[in-house]
Motif scaffolding. Structure first.
Motif, short mmCIF file in Angstrom:
data_model
loop_
_atom_site.label_atom_id
_atom_site.label_comp_id
_atom_site.label_asym_id
_atom_site.label_seq_id
_atom_site.Cartn_x
_atom_site.Cartn_y
_atom_site.Cartn_z
N PRO B 19 0.67 -1.21 -0.08
CA PRO B 19 0.15 0.12 -0.14
C PRO B 19 0.94 1.17 -0.07
CG PRO B 19 -0.15 -1.03 2.19
CD PRO B 19 0.45 -1.92 1.12
N GLY B 71 -0.79 1.73 -3.60
CA GLY B 71 -1.86 2.02 -2.81
C GLY B 71 -1.87 3.59 -2.40
N ASP B 93 -4.15 -1.41 -3.59
CA ASP B 93 -3.60 -2.32 -2.62
C ASP B 93 -4.35 -3.25 -2.06
OD1 ASP B 93 -4.50 0.12 -1.58
OD2 ASP B 93 -3.93 -0.44 0.49
#
Lengths: 297, 122
Positions: B19, B71, B93
Motif C-alpha cells: 500500500p 496504494g 492495494d
C-alpha cells in the motif's frame, strides 16, 4: 561560563528555573532562550526589545539553461531536497538542510543560492540582564539552523564585551526533548542542569536526557521541581548515577500562583530566593572545580 | 505497451501490492504484454529519515516504467512522478500485483490527478 537549563520532559520548570537563576545571578549575564519553537523566557524576564534580524538558510536554485541533468547534486543530497526526476531537476526547499553540497559539486555552475526564512532573532535588555531569543517561523520544521543564528548573535554580544573586567555568563533556556534541538542548545555549555519532577514521567524523561547528554562529558546536575509529590525514582537514580541534586523547589500553591501570574518565583519570598542563591553558588563550585581539574580553557 | 511499475511486498506477480509507495518493500517492473518482470528492491529507501517518496519516484523514473500502480502516494512523490511523466493508479492495494495489472489492462484503472495521502500520513 555558559549554563544550560534542560529537561527531557516539557513543563518541568526550565523557564521557571532560568528566570529565577537570572534574578539572583551576581555577575553580568546574558539570558538566551533557545527553545525557538515556543520561546517564553521573555514572558518572565520582560525585556525591552532593542533589535531583531531575520534568520535565513541558503538553499539551491537551478538555472535550467546551464543544468546538464547529470544528477550529481541529487546523488549527494542525503535529504532528497534536490532530485533529478527523469529530465527535470526538482528542488524541494523545505527538505533542504542548507549544507551547500549540491552547489559545491555542480560541474556546470548551474546552482546558485536563494533563501528560506527560518525565523527571527530578537534581543534586548531587562535591568542588568541582556536578553536574546530565537523564534522559529510557523511552518518551519528545522530549529537547529535558527539556533545557529541565535548563537552567532550571542558571539557578537560576547565579543562586544570581551574587554570587560568580569566576563559575561550565559544562562540558556533549552528546549525539551533529547534530539537535535535539545542537543544543540546544551552542546556549547559548561554545565547542564536537568530540571525534573519526582513523578514516573519526570523520571523517565530525565533518564533519557541524562543518557543523551552524558557522552558530551559535561558536568550535570539535577533540579527537582515540585518536590514532595510523586515517588522516589528520581532520587534513587540520582544516587545511583552520582548525579548531584543541586536544588529542590517545593510543590507549593504559592509558587504555582506566582508562576501563573508570570512572576519570577525567586522574587516571591526570601525562602525561594535562598534556594536559587544556593543553586548559583553550587553551579560556580561545580564548574570552577572542573576548570582546576580538567584544565578547561 | 509501456512498462508498468507496481509496489509489491515480495518479488512475485502473486505478491500483495504494497500500500505504501515511498516506503514500499520493492517494485516489480512488468512488461504487460509478456508479463515478464524485473524486481527493484526499495529497502534502502524504506530506512530514509526523510525524502523516501522522492527517492522512490526517482527509482521509478530511472526504471523506464511509464505507469505506476500502487496504494497511497504522498504529495512530494506525486510531484516527482508527475514531473517524470509517470501516470499513477492509486488505491490498488487490495489484491496482488497480477490482479492490479489485469485491472489496468481491462481499462478499470483511473489515473490520479493528485496525491491521496498528505505528508507523514496525516
Amino acid at each position: 561560563m555558559k549554563i544550560a537549563i534542560a529537561s527531557g520532559k516539557g513543563g518541568t520548570g526550565k523557564t521557571t528555573v532560568s528566570s529565577s537563576l537570572l534574578s539572583v545571578w551576581e555577575s553580568p549575564v546574558i539570558a538566551m532562550d533557545l527553545d525557538v519553537e515556543e520561546p517564553n523566557l521573555h514572558l518572565f524576564v520582560k525585556p525591552t526589545f532593542t533589535g531583531k534580524r531575520t534568520a535565513n538558510m541558503e538553499i539551491p536554485k537551478v538555472d535550467d539553461a546551464l543544468c546538464s541533468k547529470c544528477g550529481k547534486c541529487g546523488e549527494l543530497c542525503q535529504f532528497k531536497a534536490i532530485s533529478l526526476m527523469g529530465e527535470i531537476l526538482m528542488i524541494f526547499p523545505e527538505m533542504c538542510h542548507g549544507c551547500g553540497g549540491c552547489i559545491a559539486i555542480c560541474p556546470e555552475g548551474a546552482l546558485t543560492t536563494e533563501f528560506r526564512e527560518l525565523g527571527e532573532v530578537t534581543w534586548g535588555q531587562s535591568g542588568d540582564v541582556e536578553f536574546l531569543m530565537g523564534r522559529l517561523r510557523v511552518g518551519e520544521a528545522m530549529s537547529p539552523p535558527l539556533m545557529k543564528v541565535v548563537k552567532e548573535k550571542l558571539k557578537e554580544m560576547l565579543d562586544a564585551s570581551s574587554k570587560d573586567v568580569i566576563p559575561k555568563d550565559v544562562i540558556i533556556d533549552a528546549p525539551p526533548g533529547v534530539s537535535c534541538p535539545a542537543i544543540n542548545a546544551v552542546m556549547d555549555s559548561d554545565i547542564i542542569l536537568l530540571v525534573t519532577e519526582p513523578t514516573p514521567f519526570g523520571f523517565y524523561d530525565m533518564k533519557l536526557a541524562h543518557e543523551s547528554f552524558s557522552p558530551m562529558g559535561k558536568p550535570m546536575g539535577v533540579i527537582v521541581n515540585r518536590a514532595g509529590l510523586g515517588n522516589a525514582e528520581v532520587y534513587d537514580y540520582c544516587a545511583e548515577k552520582k548525579l548531584e541534586i543541586m536544588a529542590e523547589i517545593p510543590y507549593d500553591r504559592q509558587i504555582a500562583e506566582t508562576y501563573a501570574k508570570g512572576s519570577v518565583i525567586s522574587e516571591s519570598s526570601d525562602e525561594m530566593k535562598q534556594i536559587f542563591i544556593s543553586l548559583a553558588k553550587k553551579i560556580k563550585q561545580k564548574t570552577g572545580s572542573r576548570k582546576s581539574q580538567g584544565g578547561m580553557p | 505497451m509501456d512498462k508498468i511499475a507496481v509496489t509489491c511486498e515480495e518479488a512475485s506477480l502473486d505478491a500483495k501490492v504494497d500500500p505504501r509507495f515511498g516506503r514500499a518493500a520493492g517494485f516489480l517492473i512488468v512488461d504487460p504484454d509478456t508479463m515478464e518482470f524485473e524486481y527493484i528492491d526499495n529497502g534502502s529507501t524504506q530506512g530514509m529519515a526523510q525524502g523516501a517518496g522522492i527517492q522512490a519516484a526517482e527509482n521509478i523514473a530511472n526504471s523506464g516504467a511509464k505507469i505506476l500502480l500502487t496504494g497511497n502516494v504522498g504529495p512530494k512523490a506525486f510531484q516527482g512522478l508527475d514531473a517524470a511523466g509517470i501516470k499513477i493508479g492509486q488505491n490498488l492495494d487490495s489484491g496482488t500485483v497480477r490482479q492490479a495489472i489485469e485491472k489496468f489492462k481491462a481499462g478499470d484503472v483511473d489515473f490520479a490527478s493528485s496525491h491521496n495521502k498528505t505528508g507523514h500520513w496525516k
